[in-house]
Design a protein around this motif. Structure first.
Motif, PDB file in Angstrom:
ATOM      1  N   GLN A  39       0.842  -1.193   0.000  1.00 28.54           N
ATOM      2  CA  GLN A  39       0.000   0.000   0.000  1.00 28.54           C
ATOM      3  C   GLN A  39       0.873   1.236   0.000  1.00 28.54           C
ATOM      4  N   ARG A  45      -4.813  -0.787  -1.397  1.00 30.30           N
ATOM      5  CA  ARG A  45      -3.934  -1.936  -1.251  1.00 30.30           C
ATOM      6  C   ARG A  45      -3.900  -2.724  -2.555  1.00 30.30           C
ATOM      7  N   TYR A  95       3.275  -5.677   3.148  1.00 27.57           N
ATOM      8  CA  TYR A  95       2.788  -6.501   4.250  1.00 27.57           C
ATOM      9  C   TYR A  95       2.803  -7.969   3.843  1.00 27.57           C
ATOM     10  N   VAL A  97       1.180 -11.586   4.392  1.00 28.33           N
ATOM     11  CA  VAL A  97      -0.123 -12.076   4.829  1.00 28.33           C
ATOM     12  C   VAL A  97      -0.182 -13.594   4.724  1.00 28.33           C
ATOM     13  N   TYR A  99      -3.388 -16.540   4.730  1.00 26.66           N
ATOM     14  CA  TYR A  99      -4.844 -16.584   4.679  1.00 26.66           C
ATOM     15  C   TYR A  99      -5.304 -17.905   4.089  1.00 26.66           C
ATOM     16  N   VAL A 108      -8.315 -10.492  -0.186  1.00 26.92           N
ATOM     17  CA  VAL A 108      -7.681 -10.146   1.081  1.00 26.92           C
ATOM     18  C   VAL A 108      -7.209  -8.697   1.042  1.00 26.92           C
ATOM     19  N   ALA A 109      -6.663  -8.271  -0.082  1.00 24.29           N
ATOM     20  CA  ALA A 109      -6.167  -6.901  -0.209  1.00 24.29           C
ATOM     21  C   ALA A 109      -7.303  -5.894  -0.175  1.00 24.29           C
ATOM     22  N   THR A 111     -10.412  -6.170   1.160  1.00 25.70           N
ATOM     23  CA  THR A 111     -11.313  -6.167   2.313  1.00 25.70           C
ATOM     24  C   THR A 111     -10.786  -5.220   3.387  1.00 25.70           C
ATOM     25  N   SER A 113     -11.394  -4.799   6.608  1.00 22.84           N
ATOM     26  CA  SER A 113     -10.904  -5.488   7.805  1.00 22.84           C
ATOM     27  C   SER A 113      -9.859  -6.499   7.352  1.00 22.84           C
ATOM     28  N   ARG A 114      -8.881  -6.706   8.141  1.00 29.05           N
ATOM     29  CA  ARG A 114      -7.774  -7.557   7.724  1.00 29.05           C
ATOM     30  C   ARG A 114      -8.133  -9.028   7.859  1.00 29.05           C
ATOM     31  N   TYR A 117      -3.929 -13.408   8.642  1.00 24.80           N
ATOM     32  CA  TYR A 117      -2.886 -12.861   9.502  1.00 24.80           C
ATOM     33  C   TYR A 117      -2.014 -11.897   8.702  1.00 24.80           C
ATOM     34  N   TRP A 118      -1.635 -10.805   9.372  1.00 19.62           N
ATOM     35  CA  TRP A 118      -0.829  -9.773   8.728  1.00 19.62           C
ATOM     36  C   TRP A 118       0.408  -9.479   9.559  1.00 19.62           C
TER      37      TRP A 118
END
Length: 128
Positions: A39, A45, A95, A97, A99, A108-109, A111, A113-114, A117-118
């Protein structure tokens, strides 16, 4: 709970290379993917690359295809992003991630809310 720690960011000139690392406290099982989302300030993102833990299949965004390579070291619970021929437009916070594999990296990018795991992120700055 999976903790992800990124390293390897920095400041480089256009055309140079960097390798990002993501160390997982516990390696996600084979039903998951690991990847990289970036990002830049004022921008959405972007899913950059991902690798499936089970089969090792890879995905790359068109913007990095041919320049970036994602790989994994299962023995050390680590995923890497080799970035070559860096451009100023690659400047962003990157980042790591992890998932579930039924989701796409772009989902995932996108959404707010994350999902999954990030990591905390590592800054990559490319100057011209």
């Amino acid at each position: 709970q999976v903790q992800l720690v990124e390293s390897g960011g920095g400041s480089v000139q256009a055309g140079e290379s960097l390798t990002l690392s993501c160390a997982a406290s516990t390696y996600p099982d084979s039903r998951n993917c690991m990847g990289w989302i970036r990002q830049a300030p004022g921008r959405k993102r972007e899913g950059v690359a991902r690798i499936s833990i089970g089969g090792g299949t890879r995905y790359y965004a068109d913007s990095v295809k041919g320049r970036f390579t994602i790989s994994r070291d299962n023995a050390n619970n680590t995923v890497y992003l080799q970035m070559n021929s860096l451009k100023p437009e690659d400047t962003a916070m990157y980042y790591c991630v992890a998932y579930p594999s039924h989701l796409s990296l772009n989902t995932v990018a996108a959404t707010p809310s994350r999902l999954g795991y990030w990591g905390q992120g590592t800054q990559v700055t490319v100057s011209s």
